[in-house]
Design a protein around this motif. Structure first.
Motif, short mmCIF file in Angstrom:
data_model
loop_
_atom_site.label_atom_id
_atom_site.label_comp_id
_atom_site.label_asym_id
_atom_site.label_seq_id
_atom_site.Cartn_x
_atom_site.Cartn_y
_atom_site.Cartn_z
N LEU A 244 0.01 -1.34 -18.70
CA LEU A 244 -0.84 -0.15 -18.79
C LEU A 244 -1.75 0.05 -17.58
CD1 LEU A 244 -1.58 -0.33 -22.59
CD2 LEU A 244 -0.15 1.34 -21.40
N ALA A 245 -1.62 -0.79 -16.58
CA ALA A 245 -2.24 -0.59 -15.28
C ALA A 245 -1.42 -1.41 -14.29
CB ALA A 245 -3.71 -1.04 -15.27
N PRO A 246 -1.17 -0.90 -13.10
CA PRO A 246 -0.29 -1.63 -12.17
C PRO A 246 -0.94 -2.88 -11.63
CG PRO A 246 -1.18 0.34 -11.13
CD PRO A 246 -1.60 0.41 -12.56
N PRO A 247 -0.18 -3.97 -11.46
CA PRO A 247 -0.70 -5.16 -10.78
C PRO A 247 -1.15 -4.81 -9.36
CG PRO A 247 1.37 -5.64 -11.88
CD PRO A 247 1.21 -4.16 -11.93
N SER A 248 -2.12 -5.53 -8.85
CA SER A 248 -2.66 -5.23 -7.52
C SER A 248 -1.58 -5.25 -6.45
CB SER A 248 -3.75 -6.24 -7.17
OG SER A 248 -4.82 -6.18 -8.07
N GLY A 249 -0.66 -6.18 -6.55
CA GLY A 249 0.35 -6.33 -5.52
C GLY A 249 1.37 -5.21 -5.46
N TRP A 250 1.35 -4.32 -6.44
CA TRP A 250 2.31 -3.22 -6.44
C TRP A 250 1.85 -2.05 -5.57
CZ3 TRP A 250 5.02 -2.32 -11.80
CH2 TRP A 250 5.65 -3.52 -12.18
N GLY A 251 0.58 -1.97 -5.26
CA GLY A 251 0.09 -0.91 -4.39
C GLY A 251 0.15 0.47 -4.98
N LEU A 252 0.22 0.60 -6.30
CA LEU A 252 0.28 1.91 -6.95
C LEU A 252 -1.14 2.42 -7.16
CD1 LEU A 252 3.08 1.45 -9.62
CD2 LEU A 252 3.12 3.04 -7.70
N ASP B 69 0.84 -1.20 0.00
CA ASP B 69 0.00 0.00 0.00
C ASP B 69 0.88 1.25 0.00
OD1 ASP B 69 -1.69 2.18 0.68
OD2 ASP B 69 -3.14 0.79 1.55
N GLN B 70 0.87 1.97 -1.11
CA GLN B 70 1.72 3.14 -1.28
C GLN B 70 1.44 4.21 -0.23
OE1 GLN B 70 1.33 4.87 -5.17
NE2 GLN B 70 2.58 6.63 -4.70
N ALA B 71 0.17 4.39 0.13
CA ALA B 71 -0.18 5.42 1.10
C ALA B 71 0.48 5.16 2.45
CB ALA B 71 -1.70 5.50 1.25
N ILE B 72 0.53 3.89 2.86
CA ILE B 72 1.17 3.55 4.13
C ILE B 72 2.68 3.68 4.02
CG2 ILE B 72 1.59 1.64 5.73
CD1 ILE B 72 -1.28 0.80 5.33
N ARG B 73 3.24 3.27 2.90
CA ARG B 73 4.70 3.43 2.72
C ARG B 73 5.11 4.89 2.85
NH1 ARG B 73 4.30 0.10 -2.01
NH2 ARG B 73 4.68 1.96 -3.27
N ASP B 74 4.26 5.78 2.36
CA ASP B 74 4.58 7.20 2.42
C ASP B 74 4.30 7.81 3.79
OD1 ASP B 74 5.26 7.03 -0.24
OD2 ASP B 74 3.37 7.86 -0.98
N ALA B 75 3.22 7.33 4.45
CA ALA B 75 2.76 7.99 5.67
C ALA B 75 3.58 7.62 6.90
CB ALA B 75 1.29 7.67 5.91
N ASP C 254 9.53 3.45 -6.77
CA ASP C 254 10.27 4.57 -7.37
C ASP C 254 9.53 5.26 -8.51
OD1 ASP C 254 12.43 4.15 -5.67
OD2 ASP C 254 13.44 2.81 -7.07
N TYR C 255 8.26 4.94 -8.74
CA TYR C 255 7.60 5.51 -9.91
C TYR C 255 7.51 7.03 -9.86
CZ TYR C 255 6.48 1.37 -12.59
OH TYR C 255 6.58 0.25 -13.38
N ALA C 256 7.27 7.60 -8.69
CA ALA C 256 7.19 9.06 -8.59
C ALA C 256 8.52 9.70 -8.96
CB ALA C 256 6.76 9.47 -7.19
N ARG C 257 9.61 9.12 -8.48
CA ARG C 257 10.94 9.66 -8.80
C ARG C 257 11.25 9.50 -10.29
NH1 ARG C 257 16.13 7.16 -5.84
NH2 ARG C 257 15.55 5.34 -7.10
N ALA C 258 10.88 8.33 -10.85
CA ALA C 258 11.11 8.12 -12.28
C ALA C 258 10.30 9.10 -13.12
CB ALA C 258 10.75 6.68 -12.65
N ALA C 259 9.08 9.41 -12.69
CA ALA C 259 8.27 10.38 -13.42
C ALA C 259 8.93 11.75 -13.44
CB ALA C 259 6.88 10.48 -12.78
N GLU C 260 9.54 12.12 -12.33
CA GLU C 260 10.28 13.39 -12.28
C GLU C 260 11.47 13.37 -13.23
OE1 GLU C 260 11.32 13.87 -8.21
OE2 GLU C 260 9.27 14.29 -7.55
N ASP C 261 12.17 12.23 -13.28
CA ASP C 261 13.32 12.11 -14.18
C ASP C 261 12.89 12.25 -15.64
OD1 ASP C 261 14.98 11.65 -12.02
OD2 ASP C 261 15.04 9.47 -12.30
N VAL C 262 11.76 11.63 -15.99
CA VAL C 262 11.28 11.72 -17.37
C VAL C 262 10.87 13.14 -17.71
CG1 VAL C 262 9.49 10.94 -18.97
CG2 VAL C 262 10.60 9.29 -17.45
N ALA C 263 10.17 13.80 -16.80
CA ALA C 263 9.76 15.19 -17.05
C ALA C 263 10.97 16.09 -17.23
CB ALA C 263 8.88 15.68 -15.90
#
Length: 500
Positions: free
Chosen positions: A405-413, A117-123, A346-355
């Protein structure tokens, strides 16, 4: 006699193993489903100082009170952390460790690092010191964020929700300490394929050279697959019992103990292209055409996750060099980005790198800043969502090749920035060129169909280039006329949308 100690995912307890435990006992095994302190019918024992050490001691006590000569410890999700901690305390008692749809904990790293769960990883890391509030269990509709609920009956999901207990926060934030005393024990990884894991994916990570995966080459390590989601004790209890018995017997797929002379990702590109002028700036390589006036650009975004220490990095892989050269040969600037997608977190960081890479490319005086295409590959295609959601006027085309084109459930994205199958509804008339392969991973195929259904519903401008006999990575594995034609077709379509 074989005894199983079963340790389950967060917010649950020993009750979750009821049907699987019954099947194991019918086979003659001894079974001890663990209810850790603060969980299940022991939730009243939770204290602010209940931590990972508390749960490790719970498992140690079960080991000490079990006399069976063959003892198998099974850790499901979070449960692998107390299992490993207990195995280190009693390595002489443990016959085998089973990782049931679980990650690979590392010494000094807390369990929250592997929470889906990404929200818990962040919080949790952001909480102030002394904030020991437990983590609330998921609501009925939120269990997917902890792992795919595929095949779980509605009644079982309702029971899971009703009996779930808050997770003591220190069990997730206290680092796991591993000295290596249990490192030589036989292990089995049981991968739930509907949760996005598979033996093929593990083999890919090993071939990429990630140091933490080297231990998986040991002949004492085996792998088994279950064709269900993250909760097999609820969705397929009989099949799970059979799989655990196979694991206890030492069955399972062994990974190749030798590394191929030429790793798959370093095989040659299917086209023999001449070298082009190439310039490196920051994370971007520019493959340049023979032209003095400004030219359109195609920005190539590699797949992943790719382990951080893999060398060479993707921009030097023949696949992406080949695409960059091919774009340059046809008159466009081919820009290849090395982004930092090293883990699913790391998807948020990768998105920043691409931008940032796109800004760098568009600022180059040799690039026509109003004619740019973005081309995404494999797991990197999740990064296309934010561009589909609000296409800028200079973005003339988005291309994807064997995309996720959509994250697998286990990735928590859960962030919409990484859900192209949802954001395509906002793409308007932005041209999209999608290359799909016939011999694809089932998870990827399902997500492509989800994307195409959404695109059809909203009238998005999608062109599909099919490679019926192609594998994932067909440009380096399937050097056929069909493959060559697909690459040529896709490239010319993309450049056509750039006006060249």
């Amino acid at each position: 006699m074989t005894a199983f100690v079963l340790v389950s995912e967060i917010c649950t307890g020993g009750w979750i193993w009821r049907e699987t435990a019954a099947r194991l006992r019918e086979s003659g095994a001894e079974v001890h489903p663990a209810t850790l302190t603060g969980m299940g019918d022991r939730r009243h024992l939770a204290r602010p100082d209940t931590d990972l050490e508390t749960h490790i001691e719970d498992v140690v006590q079960l080991i000490d009170h079990t006399e069976a000569p063959d003892l198998v410890l099974v850790g499901h999700g979070y449960g692998i952390h107390p299992v490993l901690g207990a195995a280190e305390r009693r390595p002489e008692r443990v016959t085998r460790i089973v990782y049931l749809d679980a990650g690979m904990p590392q010494d000094g790293v807390p369990a929250v690092h592997l929470v889906p769960d990404q929200a818990i990883r962040d919080a949790l890391p952001a909480r102030p010191a002394g904030d020991d509030r437990p983590v609330s269990p998921p609501s009925h509709d939120a269990w997917q964020r902890w792992g795919s609920t595929a095949d779980v009956p509605e009644a079982a999901l309702a029971r899971l929700t009703r009996l779930a207990a808050p997770q003591p926060v220190r069990t997730l934030t206290q680092p796991l300490r591993l000295s290596g005393t249990a490192a030589g024990l036989p292990t089995t990884g049981v991968l739930c394929t509907a949760n996005g894991a598979s033996i093929a994916m593990v083999e890919t990570q090993v071939r990429l050279g990630d140091p933490k995966f080297r231990a998986l080459l040991d002949r004492r390590v085996g792998f088994l697959e279950l064709g269900t989601g993250h909760w097999p004790m609820l969705s397929a209890p009989g099949e799970l019992a059979g799989t655990l018995l196979r694991a206890a017997a030492g069955e399972g797929h062994r990974l190749a103990a030798t590394t191929p002379e030429q790793p798959g990702h370093l095989r040659p590109f299917l086209m023999d292209l001449p070298e082009r002028p190439r310039e490196r700036t920051g994370r971007v390589d520019l493959h340049l055409p023979d032209a003095e006036h400004t030219r359109p650009a195609v920005v190539f975004v590699h797949g992943g996750p790719v382990p951080e220490h893999v060398r060479p990095t993707p921009r030097d892989w023949p696949l992406y060099v080949g695409y960059g050269r091919y774009a340059a040969q046809l008159g466009a600037v081919g820009a290849v980005v090395d982004h930092r997608l090293h883990d699913i977190t790391d998807y948020a960081r990768a998105a920043e790198d691409v931008a940032a890479a796109v800004d760098l490319v568009r600022a180059d005086p040799r690039v026509d800043a109003d004619r740019v295409a973005l081309w995404f590959f494999s797991g990197g295609a999740l990064l296309s969502a934010q561009w589909l959601a609000a296409p800028p006027p200079w973005l003339r085309c988005v291309a994807t090749t064997y995309p996720l084109l959509a994250p697998p459930s286990g990735w928590g994205l859960t962030d919409s920035r990484f859900r192209p199958a949802a954001e395509v509804r906002n793409a308007g008339r932005l041209p999209i060129v999608l290359t799909r392969v016939g011999l694809e991973n089932a998870e990827f195929t399902a997500k492509v169909e989800e994307f195409l259904t959404a695109a059809g519903d909203c009238g998005a401008d999608v062109e599909v280039v099919d490679v019926p006999d192609g594998h994932h990575g067909f440009e380096i594995t399937d050097h056929t006329e069909q493959s060559r034609h697909a690459v040529e077709h896709a490239m010319r379509s993309v450049l056509g949308h750039l006006g060249d």
